[in-house]
Design a protein around this motif. Sequence first.
Motif: not given
Length: 198
Positions: A114-119, A124-125, A131-135, A144-146
């Motif tokens: 069901l996932l769109p390509p961007g997701l 993978n990232y 993530l999201p625990a890494g936040y 992430a900002f970079d």
Amino acid sequence: MNHLAHTLLAGDDELLQLGGFMGDFVHGQPDPALPQGVITGIRLHRAIDVFTDSHPAVAEARALLPGPFRRYGGILLDMWFDHLLARDFPRWSHHSLEPYSAHLRELLHRHEALLPPGLLRFRNYMEAHALPAGYARPEEMGAAFDGISHRLSQSNPVGEALPVLMGLDRQLQATFEVFYPELRGFAREWVGDHGAAG
């Protein structure tokens, strides 16, 4: 708000959580072939974004940012609020952060079709950075900002935002303390009105 908040605000319904994840990756009308719960989750994501962007406390927080960063305040505050949520997760959730984060990554695997390509690419990232625990970690926020900075089409200061946000941390924490409980109440009411069946 970012991925952690969107899924947490969706409650324990997995299709709503999945829609919460997909909201940033689906533009226009959701594919009607998607499960109705996912479509409702995408709509919840959008309702949360509207509530957030129009909230006076968020507007005041955006005004705290120095001029070059203010233009990107929506992105920066969405990310930083996820950092604050992750950093103090037991206060805002009955879940533990690491198992909840693993559950979300596993959710994306189970519903991969069901996932769109961007997701799919973002998944993978997520796995590479836990993530999201890494936040919860400032260094992960800096990375992430970079990454966001390089994905934006024009020159921008987003990659240099971490020290600015850390310098405003106390004020932004105070904003979050006011704003997030109101957002949580809004999301619960919205889900109660619309439900997973849409």
